[in-house]
Scaffold this active site. Structure first.
Site, mmCIF file in Angstrom:
data_model
loop_
_atom_site.group_PDB
_atom_site.id
_atom_site.type_symbol
_atom_site.label_atom_id
_atom_site.label_comp_id
_atom_site.label_asym_id
_atom_site.label_seq_id
_atom_site.Cartn_x
_atom_site.Cartn_y
_atom_site.Cartn_z
ATOM 1 N N GLY A 167 48.508 49.039 39.067
ATOM 2 C CA GLY A 167 49.605 48.718 39.983
ATOM 3 C C GLY A 167 50.397 47.515 39.492
ATOM 4 N N ARG B 213 36.545 48.524 41.337
ATOM 5 C CA ARG B 213 35.887 47.537 42.211
ATOM 6 C C ARG B 213 34.893 48.201 43.166
ATOM 7 N NH1 ARG B 213 38.471 43.155 40.293
ATOM 8 N NH2 ARG B 213 40.739 43.295 40.172
ATOM 9 N N ARG C 11 40.101 51.750 49.963
ATOM 10 C CA ARG C 11 38.855 50.976 49.865
ATOM 11 C C ARG C 11 38.138 50.837 51.205
ATOM 12 N NH1 ARG C 11 40.672 46.568 45.206
ATOM 13 N NH2 ARG C 11 40.356 48.030 43.490
ATOM 14 N N ASP D 149 40.882 41.369 46.566
ATOM 15 C CA ASP D 149 40.139 42.234 45.635
ATOM 16 C C ASP D 149 38.625 42.078 45.778
ATOM 17 O OD1 ASP D 149 42.511 43.223 44.658
ATOM 18 O OD2 ASP D 149 42.614 41.798 43.008
ATOM 19 N N SER E 101 52.274 40.267 49.033
ATOM 20 C CA SER E 101 51.857 40.935 47.797
ATOM 21 C C SER E 101 52.364 40.167 46.585
ATOM 22 C CB SER E 101 52.408 42.369 47.764
ATOM 23 O OG SER E 101 52.491 42.828 46.426
ATOM 24 N N LYS F 123 45.017 50.552 47.709
ATOM 25 C CA LYS F 123 44.576 50.044 46.396
ATOM 26 C C LYS F 123 44.223 51.243 45.507
ATOM 27 C CE LYS F 123 45.099 45.685 47.202
ATOM 28 N NZ LYS F 123 46.170 44.977 46.517
HETATM 29 C C1 S3P Z 1 47.598 41.521 41.839
HETATM 30 C C2 S3P Z 1 47.914 41.390 43.169
HETATM 31 C C3 S3P Z 1 47.151 42.055 44.233
HETATM 32 C C4 S3P Z 1 45.766 42.459 43.747
HETATM 33 C C5 S3P Z 1 45.823 43.161 42.425
HETATM 34 C C6 S3P Z 1 46.426 42.255 41.372
HETATM 35 C C7 S3P Z 1 48.478 40.867 40.848
HETATM 36 O O1 S3P Z 1 47.841 43.215 44.636
HETATM 37 O O2 S3P Z 1 45.141 43.270 44.710
HETATM 38 O O3 S3P Z 1 44.538 43.543 42.016
HETATM 39 O O4 S3P Z 1 48.097 40.769 39.673
HETATM 40 O O5 S3P Z 1 49.574 40.449 41.237
HETATM 41 P P1 S3P Z 1 49.006 43.178 45.736
HETATM 42 O O6 S3P Z 1 50.160 42.426 45.198
HETATM 43 O O7 S3P Z 1 49.347 44.615 45.978
HETATM 44 O O8 S3P Z 1 48.394 42.533 46.938
#
Ligand code: S3P
Length: 427
Positions: free
Chosen positions: A95, A388, A346, A315, A168, A342
């Protein structure tokens, strides 16, 4: 692939965890658009960050990677130096790759397309595409750009003030990266603070970044200068061992060189409030603060996790749920509906799989209620292809009465390929 995890009688030793995933992604992206050389040490050698590295190479970045020493050297192309990729960019399961690149690519002078694997194509992208469009971005995708693949017709952008609907770091970072290519300044207001690695790195590379409370603004057009980036160990990977160390009797585990950026240390605060014997030593204040962390067997008690605590430990909630299963009392986790979007859902995965091991869990729309039990039993559980979830279940297995068989255990390759070897080394 199935992996059988045997219960442990004690866990002792000193380990290192692999480099921080969030920082590794960002260092490669920002190094590629800086001028001059960027040297990254401690880069996370795992599928997610390799996806970012491959995408940046497809965009013309000159990246030399030495996996044996986790060292990446980039000859930066400058803000305007990326090139049109010849093929679709594949973010795989990541993501962070998809969302940060949507921001980066919106303001380029070329066309590109981003896609991802089955899981990523089901994760919402509109939290990024909607504000990017407000900056002028031309993005197309299914349901108006909600789902990957998304095509990006690079264009001139203008800065906006945007208030995030969900806290986020990925969305914030996408907008800040787009802001580098925008006229004027781009301001992101967060409902709660989230990991600030993008801000720290952009500042270190020479961008004009201003933070006021939970608002972050970046000025467009700033030239970035290549830097040396030391990536600390990922606290999200260390978290599995911190919980294991608490749960297994007669244990003492030292994890060296862990990133302890305050926006990531919610796990330490929560475990300590549950009664965990955790101490930090050898603290080092660098671009990202680091520390060694020691954990010893502990008697845990239940905890109440509310929405404002969630961003700092988002996480880690799967493994916190494992700790809660074996803590005395009833743990409540609320305000965590983000866990449903996620790598897997989860909340559903934790409650179904830990229940198979004898946990008492009630699934809520936005969280979990977990009644502690004296012990968990072994059994067969599924990772749902989520790294995870696989690792959290392995920690449950370590603390069970009999073996746990994890289906789809290869998911650990997404963020921690040596996870099972590291775990075995502590027996
Ligand atoms: C992350 C932000 C989080 C986290 C992901 C990594 C990042 O996601 O859960 O594992 O590197 O910016 P969200 O921005 O969707 O909360």
């Amino acid at each position: 692939m199935d992996i059988v995890v045997q219960p442990a009688r004690k866990l002792r030793g000193t380990i290192m965890v692999p480099g921080d995933k969030s920082i590794s992604h960002r260092a490669v992206i920002i190094g590629s658009i800086a001028e001059g050389k960027t040297e990254i040490t401690g880069f996370l050698h795992a599928q997610d960050c390799l996806a970012t590295l491959t995408c940046m190479r497809q965009l013309g970045a000159s990246i030399d990677y030495d996996p044996r020493h986790q060292k990446v050297t980039i000859e930066g192309k400058g803000l305007e130096g990326l090139e049109e990729p010849q093929d679709v960019l594949d973010a795989g399961n990541s993501g962070t790759t998809a969302r940060l690149l949507l921001g980066l690519l919106s303001g380029q002078r070329f066309f590109s397309v981003i896609t991802g694997d089955n899981s990523l194509r089901r994760r919402p992208m509109d939290r990024v595409t909607i504000p990017l469009r407000a900056m002028g971005a031309r993005l197309q995708g299914r349901e108006g750009g909600k789902w990957l693949p998304v095509s990006i017709e690079g264009t001139r952008l203008h800065g906006i003030k945007h208030r995030l609907r969900v806290a986020s770091a990925q969305t914030k970072s996408a907008l800040l990266l787009a802001g580098l290519y925008s006229s004027g300044s781009t301001e992101v207001q967060q409902p709660a603070s989230t990991r600030d690695h993008t801000e720290r790195l952009l500042q270190a590379f020479g961008a004009q970044v201003e933070q006021k409370g939970n608002s972050i603004a970046v000025v467009g057009g700033c030239r970035l200068q290549g830097q040396k980036v030391e990536v600390p160990g990922d606290i999200s990977s260390a978290a599995f061992f911190l919980v294991a160390g608490c749960l297994v009797p007669k244990s003492e585990i030292i994890v060296r060189d862990v990133g302890v950026n305050p926006s990531r240390t919610g796990i330490l605060r929560i475990l300590q409030s549950m009664g965990a014997d955790i101490e930090l030593f050898n603290r080092c204040e660098k671009l990202e603060p680091t520390s060694d962390v020691v954990v010893r067997s502990s008697t845990l008690r239940a905890v109440n996790i509310t929405s404002e605590m969630v961003p700092d430990l988002i996480d880690e909630l799967p493994v916190i749920a494992v700790a809660a299963c074996l803590a005395s009392g009833t743990t409540t986790i609320r305000g965590a509906s983000e866990l449903r979007v996620k790598e897997s859902d989860r909340l559903a995965a934790i409650s179904s799989e830990l229940s198979r091991l004898g946990a008492k869990i009630q699934e809520l729309d936005d969280g979990l209620i977990i009644e502690g039990v004296p012990r968990l039993r072994g059994g067969r559980v599924r990772s749902f292809g989520d790294h995870r979830i696989a690792m959290a279940l392995a920690i449950a297995g370590i603390a069970c009465e009999s073996p746990v068989i994890i289906e789809g255990a290869e998911a650990v390759d997404i963020s921690f390929p040596d996870f099972f070897c590291t775990l075995e080394s502590l027996r």
